[in-house]
Design an enzyme around this catalytic site. Structure first.
Site, PDB file in Angstrom:
ATOM      1  CE  LYS A 118      -4.511  -1.402   1.585  1.00 27.64           C
ATOM      2  NZ  LYS A 118      -5.594  -1.206   2.560  1.00 27.64           N
ATOM      3  CE  LYS A 200      -5.335  -8.695  -1.905  1.00 27.93           C
ATOM      4  NZ  LYS A 200      -5.749  -8.387  -0.571  1.00 27.93           N
ATOM      5  CE  LYS A 203     -12.586  -4.689  -0.799  1.00 26.69           C
ATOM      6  NZ  LYS A 203     -12.788  -4.074   0.468  1.00 26.69           N
TER       7      LYS A 203
HETATM    8  P1  TYM Z   1     -10.462  -6.916   3.082  1.00 27.83           P
HETATM    9  O1  TYM Z   1     -11.555  -5.915   3.220  1.00 27.83           O
HETATM   10  O2  TYM Z   1      -9.353  -6.603   2.140  1.00 27.83           O
HETATM   11  O3  TYM Z   1     -11.053  -8.318   2.653  1.00 27.83           O
HETATM   12  C1  TYM Z   1     -12.119  -8.953   3.341  1.00 27.83           C
HETATM   13  C2  TYM Z   1     -11.885 -10.456   3.366  1.00 27.83           C
HETATM   14  O4  TYM Z   1     -11.779 -10.966   2.031  1.00 27.83           O
HETATM   15  C3  TYM Z   1     -10.593 -11.762   1.922  1.00 27.83           C
HETATM   16  N1  TYM Z   1     -10.054 -11.640   0.544  1.00 27.83           N
HETATM   17  C4  TYM Z   1      -9.771 -12.678  -0.262  1.00 27.83           C
HETATM   18  N2  TYM Z   1      -9.892 -14.009  -0.092  1.00 27.83           N
HETATM   19  C5  TYM Z   1      -9.530 -14.805  -1.123  1.00 27.83           C
HETATM   20  N3  TYM Z   1      -9.068 -14.350  -2.316  1.00 27.83           N
HETATM   21  C6  TYM Z   1      -8.941 -13.023  -2.539  1.00 27.83           C
HETATM   22  N4  TYM Z   1      -8.508 -12.588  -3.724  1.00 27.83           N
HETATM   23  C7  TYM Z   1      -9.292 -12.120  -1.483  1.00 27.83           C
HETATM   24  N5  TYM Z   1      -9.295 -10.761  -1.362  1.00 27.83           N
HETATM   25  C8  TYM Z   1      -9.755 -10.490  -0.110  1.00 27.83           C
HETATM   26  C9  TYM Z   1      -9.642 -11.159   2.951  1.00 27.83           C
HETATM   27  O5  TYM Z   1      -8.653 -12.100   3.313  1.00 27.83           O
HETATM   28  C10 TYM Z   1     -10.588 -10.849   4.091  1.00 27.83           C
HETATM   29  O6  TYM Z   1     -10.820 -12.003   4.874  1.00 27.83           O
HETATM   30  N6  TYM Z   1      -7.633  -6.184   7.123  1.00 27.83           N
HETATM   31  C11 TYM Z   1      -8.839  -6.823   6.650  1.00 27.83           C
HETATM   32  C12 TYM Z   1     -10.088  -6.371   7.363  1.00 27.83           C
HETATM   33  C13 TYM Z   1     -10.059  -6.546   8.845  1.00 27.83           C
HETATM   34  C14 TYM Z   1     -10.238  -7.758   9.542  1.00 27.83           C
HETATM   35  C15 TYM Z   1     -10.197  -7.386  10.934  1.00 27.83           C
HETATM   36  C16 TYM Z   1     -10.408  -9.072   9.154  1.00 27.83           C
HETATM   37  C17 TYM Z   1      -9.930  -5.542   9.759  1.00 27.83           C
HETATM   38  N7  TYM Z   1     -10.025  -6.058  11.006  1.00 27.83           N
HETATM   39  C18 TYM Z   1     -10.353  -8.345  11.917  1.00 27.83           C
HETATM   40  C19 TYM Z   1     -10.547 -10.037  10.153  1.00 27.83           C
HETATM   41  C20 TYM Z   1     -10.521  -9.678  11.519  1.00 27.83           C
HETATM   42  C21 TYM Z   1      -9.002  -6.478   5.177  1.00 27.83           C
HETATM   43  O7  TYM Z   1      -8.481  -5.508   4.703  1.00 27.83           O
HETATM   44  O8  TYM Z   1      -9.872  -7.290   4.520  1.00 27.83           O
END
Ligand code: TYM
Length: 342
Positions: A118, A200, A203
């Site tokens: 990032k 991966k 978004k």
């Molecule tokens: P975020 O918003 O990027 O993504 C949400 C969830 O989707 C999963 N994910 C994927 N899984 C498989 N293949 C992909 N291409 C893919 N892209 C995204 C992510 O692994 C996630 O589970 N930091 C976290 C949000 C967060 C969080 C937390 C998660 C904040 N606090 C506490 C768990 C517990 C994030 O940015 O997810």
């Protein structure tokens, strides 16, 4: 429900309201959250404070927060079973995050691959929040005595840090935190970019063709899969190293349909890539259609979403106080009687 079933393992997970979710978010995380609701005590959070680490338009962010809550519910999160809430409605997340900052080393944060990625992408805004983001994430998790955290593969490093912070605190001050276990789904944990299967699916990918959004209409989903990058081998094998595009399509097909990798190979070997692409698109379209109908209805019902989220926040705030009281006592901070009682 949380108050009535304290013995069930506690699950917490979250996603950022930074735009429509992708098929990766769905297969890697949300779909698995839904299946955990009956035998876990679940909390699902819309992490709006995390989204602020990158510049956001306030009006757009506000809409996205409610849209993400609508996505959770449309995927099958049932607010009667699970606690759905907005992170900023529970101030203890920020409060605990500060305290945990003092148990986190700069070197640990410097090693986080998401921070490195990032800060490359947002060169003009490498703010301190971007750097300490994983500490806020650790606070989200540790605040509720969480046992299991269902996430995609990309969050594994952050989870390991949350475990290290919890253990470090417990070693110094006694057993205050549960040390959470990551739960990483097998097939859907790493859905890849359709144009560059080394990455991966994200978004934030620049090319629209790279990602399937949960709100994409059927025709567009088919078009994106037809244009997915494969290779020139012309043979369907499961070889992530040498045929990552084909492996990604096989993964998506079998996880979407709840089948195995072996079944995928049985079904597609001796076939051409065209069939793999079209059948993968069809499976995804069939899975997404009922979701999209529910999402549209929920998106247009802001009063209902507000009501669900207000109730969720109230429950989450009450739960968070239990751990906050333990943390403050353990650290020697005088307890505020107005807040915690006698
Ligand atoms: P975020 O918003 O990027 O993504 C949400 C969830 O989707 C999963 N994910 C994927 N899984 C498989 N293949 C992909 N291409 C893919 N892209 C995204 C992510 O692994 C996630 O589970 N930091 C976290 C949000 C967060 C969080 C937390 C998660 C904040 N606090 C506490 C768990 C517990 C994030 O940015 O997810």
């Amino acid at each position: 429900m949380t108050e009535n079933t304290p013995s069930l393992p506690v699950v917490l997970s979250a996603a950022q309201p930074t735009g429509a979710l992708t098929l990766g978010n769905y297969l890697g995380a949300l779909r698995n959250w839904v299946t955990m609701q009956d035998d876990h005590d679940c909390l699902f959070c819309v992490v709006d404070l995390h989204a602020l680490t990158v510049r956001q338009d306030p009006k757009v962010l506000n809409d996205r927060i409610f849209d993400l809550a609508a996505v959770y519910l449309a995927c099958g999160i049932d607010p009667e079973k699970s606690d759905v809430f907005i992170q900023s409605h529970v101030p203890a997340h920020s409060e605990l995050s500060w305290l945990l900052n003092t148990f986190t080393q700069m070197g640990e944060l410097e090693r986080m691959t998401q921070f490195k990625d990032k800060s490359k992408r947002h060169k003009n805004n490498i703010n301190a929040g971007l750097f300490t983001y994983p500490v806020l994430m650790a606070a989200d998790i540790l605040l509720y005595g969480t046992n299991r955290v269902p996430v995609g593969e990309d969050q594994k490093q952050h989870l390991e840090l949350a475990r290290d912070i919890a253990s470090r605190f417990n070693n110094l001050h006694g057993p205050v935190f549960n040390v959470p276990e990551p739960m990483i789904a097998k097939g859907g944990a790493r859905v890849k970019d359709l144009q560059d299967p080394a990455k991966k699916m994200s978004k934030s990918a620049e090319s629209d063709l790279a990602k399937i959004m949960l709100t994409d209409p059927a025709k567009l989903i088919l078009k994106k899969f037809k244009k997915a990058v494969t290779d020139s081998e012309g043979v369907i094998r499961y070889d992530e190293q040498n045929q990552p595009g084909v492996a990604n399509l096989l993964n998506i097909w079998y996880t979407t349909l709840g089948k195995t990798q072996e079944e995928a190979l049985d079904h597609f070997s001796h076939n051409m890539y065209g069939k793999l692409k079209v059948e993968t698109a069809e499976a995804v379209i069939e899975m997404m259609t009922p979701f999209q109908e529910r999402f549209q209805a929920l998106q247009n019902d802001r009063p209902y979403l507000e009501q669900v989220l207000a109730k969720g926040a109230q429950k989450a705030r009450a739960r968070a106080e239990i751990v906050m009281k333990k943390v403050q006592s353990a650290l020697g901070l005088p307890l505020d009687q107005n807040r915690f009682g006698q």
